[in-house]
Write an enzyme that holds these catalytic residues in place. Sequence first.
Site, PDB file in Angstrom:
ATOM      1  N   THR A 127      36.101  38.140  53.058  1.00  0.00           N
ATOM      2  CA  THR A 127      35.659  38.666  51.758  1.00  0.00           C
ATOM      3  C   THR A 127      34.222  38.272  51.409  1.00  0.00           C
ATOM      4  O   THR A 127      33.741  37.202  51.810  1.00  0.00           O
ATOM      5  CB  THR A 127      36.581  38.141  50.641  1.00  0.00           C
ATOM      6  OG1 THR A 127      35.962  38.342  49.359  1.00  0.00           O
ATOM      7  CG2 THR A 127      36.838  36.649  50.762  1.00  0.00           C
ATOM      8  N   TYR A 155      39.340  30.322  45.906  1.00  0.00           N
ATOM      9  CA  TYR A 155      39.658  31.491  46.717  1.00  0.00           C
ATOM     10  C   TYR A 155      38.624  31.678  47.830  1.00  0.00           C
ATOM     11  O   TYR A 155      38.964  31.840  49.008  1.00  0.00           O
ATOM     12  CB  TYR A 155      39.706  32.730  45.812  1.00  0.00           C
ATOM     13  CG  TYR A 155      39.709  34.048  46.544  1.00  0.00           C
ATOM     14  CD1 TYR A 155      40.825  34.460  47.265  1.00  0.00           C
ATOM     15  CD2 TYR A 155      38.604  34.895  46.510  1.00  0.00           C
ATOM     16  CE1 TYR A 155      40.834  35.678  47.931  1.00  0.00           C
ATOM     17  CE2 TYR A 155      38.597  36.114  47.174  1.00  0.00           C
ATOM     18  CZ  TYR A 155      39.724  36.491  47.885  1.00  0.00           C
ATOM     19  OH  TYR A 155      39.715  37.690  48.548  1.00  0.00           O
ATOM     20  N   LYS A 159      39.222  31.371  51.874  1.00  0.00           N
ATOM     21  CA  LYS A 159      38.929  32.526  52.734  1.00  0.00           C
ATOM     22  C   LYS A 159      37.929  32.152  53.838  1.00  0.00           C
ATOM     23  O   LYS A 159      37.955  32.726  54.924  1.00  0.00           O
ATOM     24  CB  LYS A 159      38.367  33.680  51.890  1.00  0.00           C
ATOM     25  CG  LYS A 159      39.435  34.518  51.207  1.00  0.00           C
ATOM     26  CD  LYS A 159      40.155  35.427  52.204  1.00  0.00           C
ATOM     27  CE  LYS A 159      41.075  36.410  51.504  1.00  0.00           C
ATOM     28  NZ  LYS A 159      41.819  37.260  52.455  1.00  0.00           N
TER      29      LYS A 159
END
Length: 333
Positions: A127, A155, A159
């Site tokens: 991402t 997050y 990732k």
Amino acid sequence: MTSKSALITGITGQDGGHLTRLLLDEGYTVFGIVRGQSNPKRAAFSQEFPEVTLIEADLLDASSVIRAVDLADPDEFYNLAAISHVGYSFRNPVLTLDTTGKGVLHCLEAIRITGRAETTRFYQASTSEMYGGLDYNRPGLGYDEDSLFHPRSPYGVAKLYAHWITRNYRESYGIFASCGILFNHEGERRGVEFVTRKISDAVARISLGLADDVQLGDLWPKRDWGYAGDYVRGMWQMLQHSEPDDFVLATGETHSIEEFLDRAFAEVGIDDWHPYVVRNESFTRPAEVDILLGNPAKAERVLGWRREVDFEGLVRRMVTHDVELLRGQSVRS
Ligand code: GDP
């Protein structure tokens, strides 16, 4: 038509729906991993895609992932599952690390342990949140595959682990494992916890007299927003390529939330949205990503990937969909 099979985690999410449609159209046999009995989206998914076999497993439980891989025996394994909401990850950082980070290791181990390193191709949903938007100093160029990472949320950090462990399994065990570094991608399947769908849903409600306003956090951050349907095609193209590699998928344009509001309200004939937007501090983040802009040149050059929906088309599509959805609901009730 192919005789290939695919296993998808996160199949009931936004990208899972788009990817399932694409793979079924290509002739794949599709398997999906769902988490036990607690997934409320499971029934709706099975109604839309009755031909998909759902397997109960949990990314937190390595043995259940191994079992799923053995059952599906997939040619292609798409890992789309994650705790995927940045705001939520600040409130639940440990669960985010376990699912979004360690869960990927369980998928890769399942491929390796079951002896599928040479037969199962793996896609990891990386991402743009891994870049973090800090010190953005490449005006007009955008982040590409060689840009530095500086994640700004639990997050993004989780990732980044997932991204590197996928590369590591590619280098260590020769697994065909590719990472798609996808910038924000939206559409009619997006959850309302994300700002674009929250806005398109609210604009539809306001235009139909079903709501008075919408409560939002900061409006100045900028995102590179594309259409999810275009992006799942890119994921699939990555696994059809001759070599495993990492690719940025993005539009190469960035727009603020204010610009999204301008366009969304204009779709329903409202020129000044300010009376309808209320600031709510609870939707701001402890650390914000100021700007994201991606450079998809490599995917365009190497994979021949092209996006079909631009920013204006995306906003129109989402608002039109939500107006029609709400009209349909009010006719039925
Ligand atoms: P993200 O880029 O993955 O965090 O995607 P989001 O759609 O959740 O957020 C995009 C941007 O919108 C971020 O800069 C948020 O801080 C901002 N934002 C402002 N108000 C809201 C809101 O009410 N909900 C969400 N989700 N984001 C908001």
